[in-house]
Motif scaffolding. Structure first.
Motif: not given
Length: 813
Positions: A449-464, A466-469, A474-475, A516-520
């Motif tokens: 999933m980290m790899k997936m996050a890095a390849g979505v829309n650039g590293e910054d967007d991908g990291f966000k 990943w963080q939403s999941l 935490e929620l 930051e938004p969290i995926r439900s």
């Protein structure tokens, strides 16, 4: 001369040697007067004791013939010899006081005495003892053959109980005196093993027992000395008990049959079998086998039939799973040929591929083939089976199996699959038996999933992304903490609601607006941005579930119920099945307006549910007296049936039909008017699935929940709308019967899960589910069957009495 005079044998006429079988040793092996650090204990506790049994025959208290010894046994516990002993003495030479002695010795560190036992060959009625005998060993004593003996093997009366009665019945079963019913026998012997374990724990492990199997004859054998006048007592003369002849070769491979079988299935017959075509009768037999449910075990003849015509069946995709069940996988050459045929077979359906992932199939090649079929399923269909595919990881041989790789790859391409897969695996980390397997899977999933996050829309967007999941976890942790704090508040529900809103607005104000938004977790496609304190509340129940209103990124809201202290895995499974059956019905152009709300277990005793605005039938009947009066409030129509719109009534009828069929098939219990909810548009749906697969806390439950108030809302049992309801029920039942293999396969994959009503007895539960489909009936017969079920449910008086009592209990509560 009557037939009863010949229902026995005389011992003096049996010119056969005394034969018996030494079976095994039961109990924990230890030595008397040995210190904890002694050499003796080390050998036994480490399982390195080398044991043999010495057998001797005593006639009238004196040894007769030479003692006989079994082979050494060191692979224990438990120590199992299963060795046939044949003495030189014949049955005609025995006397009424003949005894056999058994002494167990250990030679791992010199010769040490374990214990001994003695048994009389004839009982007090002078009948020869037959079948299995359980002898209690006298620790540290050599078996005494004097008469009377000082080491009797008979278990004392105070040590006997239910277990001894069951063992006698097993003895009769093995001798053919009790009719065999395969599926019932499997369940019975499984229950018997649990009783044995329970009795063993209760009675402790202070005694050792030796199991010996005595020879049986066609009729009873009664002691009689040679040349003596025989007067047979009347009670035995009139007996009708049948005892089949005991064959010491039972259970062993017949060399000639085994050779014939090997020749029939050998690779050299491949050229001959390639041109074989089944006859008319054989074709009927094959078609009957192909209709078997996946839970059915094939007999030897059925397996041989499928193997014989394997080449002609390659164009029949339904036959592949049955063919793979008849393969002797221990035979390398046969397995190789089967795998070659599998690659050339007509491609099977996805529902059959799920069967190949069950624990029955251990071959990695077969399981990999099943995954290759699953790759054809789209994401929507795959999500329907994802819960079971995670459970199937239990049966894989390695942490990096083809199945796990497939799930990771599909998760990389779909954020919803990734989110659900992550939660399904995380919940299984609590299972101690498979914690290591799922932990490795979880780690690999996180990396992917980290790899997936890095390849979505650039590293910054991908990291966000990943963080939403990650922040979903935490929620849920914060919601658990809130739930505990609110539950500890003393006072009524209103005070708890005030505490909840106070926490969300004060100490935990960061939950009001997320950084930051969290995926439900329930719907990963939806981004949630915070909780609305003023619209959040608590349900009035023992666990005080939270009803939370979340803001969404698109400017709307969504409502979620969060429960702490309740295992939602069973509800999650049932709602998944409702969603799947809804999909199957819609594929046949039958929309029954079901409400498969979302459920997600986030731990063993916590989880989330989608909140659907609705009211229970108990509330509706209390306030509006009838369902029709309630629906008239939202959908009035002076020209419509019963004063409501035809669309609303049709929706109500269809939803009632859909849930009547589904709750019957899944055996959902504990149905009352508080867990039947009705939406404003007329959709009825069920909640709270604490009892499934036939379990029900109420006595004499009806086959399905169809109360009189629901029938009255359709105009009564004689109305056209009630007839339409029954028509929808029968149509839905036949559609779902066509997909019975898919539903059974999904439940079979859940057999190893910790879902309460499945884990208690998986095989029994799946058999109950199979019975509900009535696969022995054709479509027309099943319609009559289901209509009878509806009539039986509506006319059931006792459930109505229970419902009335339940309403009074709720009122006084």
């Amino acid at each position: 001369m009557t037939s009863n005079e010949f229902r026995f044998f005389l011992s003096c006429d049996i010119n056969l040697p005394v034969t018996f079988r030494i079976d095994r040793l039961e109990g924990n092996l230890s030595f008397p007067n040995s210190s904890p650090n002694s050499e003796n204990n080390v050998s036994t506790e480490s399982g390195m004791a080398e044991l043999y049994v010495e057998c001797a025959l005593y006639i009238d208290g004196a040894p007769f013939g030479l003692p006989t010894r079994t082979r050494l046994k060191s692979t224990g516990p438990s120590y199992c010899w299963n060795e046939l002993i044949t003495l030189t003495t014949k049955y005609r030479d025995l006397t009424a006081q003949s005894q056999l002695t058994f002494t167990v010795w250990d030679v791992s560190h010199g010769e040490r005495l374990i214990g001994g036992a003695t048994i009389l060959l004839f009982n007090n009625k002078k009948q020869l003892k037959t079948g299995k005998q359980k002898l209690r060993l006298w620790a540290g004593k050599e078996a005494d053959g004097t008469f009377p003996t000082s080491t009797p093997g008979k278990v004392p009366r105070h040590e006997r109980g239910e277990l001894e009665r069951l063992e006698k019945l097993v003895n009769k079963y093995e001798q053919g005196q009790i009719q065999r019913v395969d599926w019932l026998d499997r369940l019975t012997f499984k229950t018997l093993e649990r009783i044995k374990e329970r009795e063993s724990l209760k009675n402790g492990s202070s005694h050792l027992y030796l199991l010996v199997d005595f020879c049986s004859f066609e009729h009873r054998v009664v002691f009689q000395e040679s040349g003596a006048n025989f007067l047979f007592p009347s009670p035995i003369a009139s007996t009708n008990d049948i005892v089949i002849v005991w064959d010491p070769e039972v259970g062993k491979i017949n060399p000639s049959e085994h050779k014939q079988l090997k020749l029939a299935r050998s690779l050299t017959r491949g050229v001959i079998d390639r041109d074989l075509k089944p006859s008319s009768n054989e074709r009927k037999s094959i078609q009957r086998i192909l209709k078997y449910p996946p839970t059915r075990t094939l007999s030897g003849d059925e397996r041989q039939l499928l193997w014989k015509f394997r080449f002609s069946l390659m164009s029949e995709k339904r036959a592949l799973t049955k063919f793979l069940r008849c393969v002797e996988w221990s035979d390398v050459q046969e397995a190789k040929q089967a795998l070659e045929l599998m690659g050339k077979w007509e491609m099977i359906d996805v529902c059959d591929a799920l069967e190949l992932l069950s624990p029955v199939f251990e071959s990695e090649e077969v399981r990999a083939y099943a995954v290759s079929v699953l790759e054809r399923a789209d994401d929507e269909e795959l999500q329907c089976y994802l819960l079971q595919l995670v459970q199937a990881l239990r049966f894989e041989r390695s942490d990096k199996s083809r199945l796990s790789h497939f799930l990771f790859q599909r998760a990389l391409c779909n954020i919803e699959l990734a989110s659900f897969l992550r939660w399904y695996v995380a919940v299984e980390l609590y299972d101690p038996a498979y914690a290591k397997r799922f932990y490795c899977t979880y780690e690999i999933l996180e990396e992917n999933m980290m790899k997936m996050a890095a390849g979505v829309n650039g590293e910054d967007d991908g990291f966000k992304l990943w963080q939403s999941l990650v922040r979903q976890t935490e929620l849920t942790a914060q919601l658990c903490s809130i739930s505990r704090d609110v539950r500890n508040v003393r006072g009524n529900t209103q005070k708890k609601i005030e505490k909840l809103r106070q926490l969300l607005s004060g100490l935990l104000s960061e939950l009001t607006y997320f950084d930051e938004p969290i995926r439900s977790p329930l719907a990963p496609g939806v981004l949630i941005t915070g909780i609305v304190p003023s619209e959040s509340s608590i349900f009035k129940s023992a666990l005080h579930p939270l009803r939370l209103t979340f803001r969404t990124a698109d400017g709307g809201t969504c409502k979620i119920i969060f429960k702490k202290g309740d295992d939602l895995r069973q509800d999650q499974l049932v709602v998944q099945m409702v969603s799947l059956m809804d999909r199957l019905l819609k594929l046949e152009n039958l929309d029954l307006h079901l409400t498969p709300y979302k459920v997600l277990a986030t731990g063993q005793d916590e989880g989330m549910l989608e909140f659907i605005p609705s009211r229970s039938l108990a509330q509706i009947l209390s306030e509006h007296r009838s369902i029709i009066s309630y629906l008239q409030k939202f959908h009035p129509d002076d020209h419509g049936p019963f004063g409501i719109t035809a669309t609303c009534l049709e929706t109500f009828i269809k939803s009632c039909a859909g849930y009547s069929v589904i709750t019957y098939i899944l055996g959902i219990g504990d149905r009352h008017l508080d867990n039947l909810l009705l939406r404003e548009d007329g959709r009825l749906f069920h909640v709270d699935f604490g009892f499934i697969l036939g379990r029900d806390p109420k006595p004499f439950p009806p086959p399905m929940k169809l109360c009189m108030e629901m029938v009255e809302a359709m105009g009564g049992a004689e109305s056209q709308y009630y007839t339409r309801f029954k028509s929808y029920c029968c149509e839905a039942y036949n559609i779902l019967r066509k997909s019975s293999n898919l539903i059974l396969n999904l439940f079979y994959l859940m057999a190893g899960s910790n879902i309460p009503d499945i884990a208690s007895d998986p095989e029994k539960g799946i058999l109950k589910l199979q019975e509900k489909f009535r696969l022995d009936l054709d479509d027309e017969a099943s319609i009559h069957f289901f209509q009878d079920l509806i009539n039986e449910s509506v006319s059931a008086l006792f459930p109505q009495m229970v419902e009335t009592i339940h309403r009074w209990a709720q009122y006084w509560r």
